[in-house]
Design a protein around this motif. Structure first.
Motif, PDB file in Angstrom:
ATOM      1  N   ARG A   1       0.949  -1.117   0.138  1.00 28.77           N
ATOM      2  CA  ARG A   1      -0.192  -0.158  -0.170  1.00 28.77           C
ATOM      3  C   ARG A   1       0.934   1.156  -0.053  1.00 28.77           C
ATOM      4  N   PRO A   2       0.435   2.417  -0.478  1.00 28.67           N
ATOM      5  CA  PRO A   2       1.339   3.417  -0.679  1.00 28.67           C
ATOM      6  C   PRO A   2       1.270   3.966   0.638  1.00 28.67           C
ATOM      7  N   ARG A   3       2.412   4.744   0.866  1.00 29.72           N
ATOM      8  CA  ARG A   3       2.687   5.691   2.202  1.00 29.72           C
ATOM      9  C   ARG A   3       2.633   7.086   1.776  1.00 29.72           C
ATOM     10  N   LEU A   4       1.618   7.955   2.045  1.00 35.39           N
ATOM     11  CA  LEU A   4       1.641   8.934   1.878  1.00 35.39           C
ATOM     12  C   LEU A   4       3.021   9.974   2.128  1.00 35.39           C
ATOM     13  N   ARG A   5       3.469   9.702   3.125  1.00 34.01           N
ATOM     14  CA  ARG A   5       4.876  10.543   3.507  1.00 34.01           C
ATOM     15  C   ARG A   5       5.936  10.011   2.889  1.00 34.01           C
ATOM     16  N   ALA A   6       5.980   8.998   2.196  1.00 30.93           N
ATOM     17  CA  ALA A   6       7.075   8.424   1.652  1.00 30.93           C
ATOM     18  C   ALA A   6       7.414   9.094   0.544  1.00 30.93           C
ATOM     19  N   ARG A   7       8.910   9.329   0.469  1.00 26.87           N
ATOM     20  CA  ARG A   7       9.322  10.049  -0.828  1.00 26.87           C
ATOM     21  C   ARG A   7      10.340   8.889  -1.617  1.00 26.87           C
ATOM     22  N   HIS A   8      10.803   8.025  -0.816  1.00 28.50           N
ATOM     23  CA  HIS A   8      12.009   6.946  -1.179  1.00 28.50           C
ATOM     24  C   HIS A   8      11.597   5.532  -0.438  1.00 28.50           C
ATOM     25  N   VAL A   9      12.080   4.450  -1.273  1.00 31.37           N
ATOM     26  CA  VAL A   9      11.760   3.141  -0.773  1.00 31.37           C
ATOM     27  C   VAL A   9      12.977   2.191  -0.711  1.00 31.37           C
ATOM     28  N   LEU A  10      13.277   1.634   0.119  1.00 31.35           N
ATOM     29  CA  LEU A  10      14.484   0.945   0.215  1.00 31.35           C
ATOM     30  C   LEU A  10      14.079  -0.543   0.105  1.00 31.35           C
ATOM     31  N   GLU A  11      14.761  -1.524  -0.857  1.00 32.96           N
ATOM     32  CA  GLU A  11      14.461  -2.767  -0.842  1.00 32.96           C
ATOM     33  C   GLU A  11      15.840  -3.673  -0.629  1.00 32.96           C
ATOM     34  N   ALA A  12      15.643  -4.732  -0.048  1.00 39.27           N
ATOM     35  CA  ALA A  12      16.745  -5.660   0.292  1.00 39.27           C
ATOM     36  C   ALA A  12      16.002  -6.917   0.392  1.00 39.27           C
ATOM     37  N   GLU A  13      16.940  -8.014   0.536  1.00 42.83           N
ATOM     38  CA  GLU A  13      16.463  -9.531   0.684  1.00 42.83           C
ATOM     39  C   GLU A  13      15.808  -9.525   2.025  1.00 42.83           C
ATOM     40  N   ALA A  14      14.868 -10.279   2.106  1.00 41.85           N
ATOM     41  CA  ALA A  14      14.050 -10.571   3.473  1.00 41.85           C
ATOM     42  C   ALA A  14      14.836 -11.032   4.610  1.00 41.85           C
ATOM     43  N   GLY A  15      14.975 -10.183   5.471  1.00 42.68           N
ATOM     44  CA  GLY A  15      15.610 -10.310   6.864  1.00 42.68           C
ATOM     45  C   GLY A  15      16.678  -9.423   7.021  1.00 42.68           C
ATOM     46  N   ALA A  16      17.340  -8.887   5.874  1.00 42.34           N
ATOM     47  CA  ALA A  16      18.680  -8.076   5.886  1.00 42.34           C
ATOM     48  C   ALA A  16      18.176  -6.935   6.760  1.00 42.34           C
ATOM     49  N   MET A  17      17.190  -6.154   6.638  1.00 40.47           N
ATOM     50  CA  MET A  17      17.150  -4.862   7.204  1.00 40.47           C
ATOM     51  C   MET A  17      17.160  -5.125   8.936  1.00 40.47           C
ATOM     52  N   ALA A  18      16.483  -5.997   9.158  1.00 37.31           N
ATOM     53  CA  ALA A  18      16.625  -6.414  10.962  1.00 37.31           C
ATOM     54  C   ALA A  18      18.045  -6.548  11.286  1.00 37.31           C
ATOM     55  N   GLY A  19      18.879  -7.135  10.441  1.00 37.23           N
ATOM     56  CA  GLY A  19      20.200  -7.420  10.790  1.00 37.23           C
ATOM     57  C   GLY A  19      20.962  -6.175  10.653  1.00 37.23           C
ATOM     58  N   TRP A  20      20.708  -5.081  10.091  1.00 35.19           N
ATOM     59  CA  TRP A  20      21.214  -3.819  10.077  1.00 35.19           C
ATOM     60  C   TRP A  20      20.752  -2.910  11.145  1.00 35.19           C
ATOM     61  N   GLY A  21      19.766  -3.321  11.884  1.00 33.87           N
ATOM     62  CA  GLY A  21      19.088  -2.459  12.857  1.00 33.87           C
ATOM     63  C   GLY A  21      18.205  -1.539  12.164  1.00 33.87           C
ATOM     64  N   LEU A  22      17.692  -1.385  11.012  1.00 32.03           N
ATOM     65  CA  LEU A  22      16.735  -0.573  10.246  1.00 32.03           C
ATOM     66  C   LEU A  22      15.415  -0.888  10.843  1.00 32.03           C
ATOM     67  N   ARG A  23      14.957   0.128  11.492  1.00 34.65           N
ATOM     68  CA  ARG A  23      13.401   0.103  11.852  1.00 34.65           C
ATOM     69  C   ARG A  23      12.962   1.351  11.910  1.00 34.65           C
ATOM     70  N   VAL A  24      11.533   1.302  12.200  1.00 35.22           N
ATOM     71  CA  VAL A  24      10.847   2.479  12.131  1.00 35.22           C
ATOM     72  C   VAL A  24      11.447   3.595  13.121  1.00 35.22           C
ATOM     73  N   GLY A  25      11.639   4.894  12.514  1.00 37.48           N
ATOM     74  CA  GLY A  25      12.468   5.911  13.281  1.00 37.48           C
ATOM     75  C   GLY A  25      13.949   6.022  13.172  1.00 37.48           C
ATOM     76  N   ALA A  26      14.668   5.187  12.402  1.00 32.88           N
ATOM     77  CA  ALA A  26      15.807   5.208  12.227  1.00 32.88           C
ATOM     78  C   ALA A  26      16.313   6.126  10.976  1.00 32.88           C
ATOM     79  N   ARG A  27      17.489   6.686  11.118  1.00 30.31           N
ATOM     80  CA  ARG A  27      17.815   7.650   9.971  1.00 30.31           C
ATOM     81  C   ARG A  27      18.927   6.734   9.098  1.00 30.31           C
ATOM     82  N   VAL A  28      18.854   7.230   7.898  1.00 31.51           N
ATOM     83  CA  VAL A  28      19.645   6.621   7.014  1.00 31.51           C
ATOM     84  C   VAL A  28      20.472   8.007   6.151  1.00 31.51           C
ATOM     85  N   GLU A  29      21.537   7.466   5.441  1.00 31.54           N
ATOM     86  CA  GLU A  29      22.137   8.485   4.487  1.00 31.54           C
ATOM     87  C   GLU A  29      22.602   7.725   3.561  1.00 31.54           C
ATOM     88  N   VAL A  30      22.513   8.347   2.354  1.00 32.44           N
ATOM     89  CA  VAL A  30      23.135   7.810   1.259  1.00 32.44           C
ATOM     90  C   VAL A  30      24.405   8.674   0.676  1.00 32.44           C
TER      91      VAL A  30
END
Length: 118
Positions: A85-114
């Motif tokens: 479902r679309p997220r109205l506030r979203a401007r970018h989407v990250l995709e990775a293999e299932a399970g990878a993001m938990a291993g990186w500690g990526l969760r709601v509220g986290a900040r990322v940098e490119v």
């Protein structure tokens, strides 16, 4: 942003994590995304984007929705053949293999940098 390679930095509570990143900013690159791939090293950033689907995908993926400040507003695992479902506030989407993001500690509220854009 332009199509290319970069590094995704996940700012964590205990440590920062750097992940290889593919940037898909053009319409063509965003449309292709992870379709037809068996795996992905690191992650792919779709920008601009606020929703994804997994039709014709061969693997389950983690999806993180990011706002304009690169803050995670939602994280989901999607199996093949699903429409997110679309997220109205979203401007970018990250995709990775299932399970990878938990291993990186990526969760709601986290900040990322490119870094190394384009």
């Amino acid at each position: 942003m332009r199509d290319g390679q970069g590094t995704l930095v996940v700012w964590g509570e205990s440590a920062d994590v750097s992940v290889p990143l593919e940037i898909a900013a053009s319409y063509r690159a965003r449309t292709k995304g992870l379709l037809g791939r068996e795996s992905v090293e690191g992650a792919i950033l779709l920008s601009p984007a606020n929703s994804v689907h997994t039709f014709r995908m061969r693997m389950a993926i983690d999806v993180a929705y990011l706002d304009r400040r690169m803050k995670v507003i939602a994280v989901r695992t999607m199996t093949p053949g699903r429409l997110g479902r679309p997220r109205l506030r979203a401007r970018h989407v990250l995709e990775a293999e299932a399970g990878a993001m938990a291993g990186w500690g990526l969760r709601v509220g986290a900040r990322v940098e490119v870094s190394g854009r384009g």
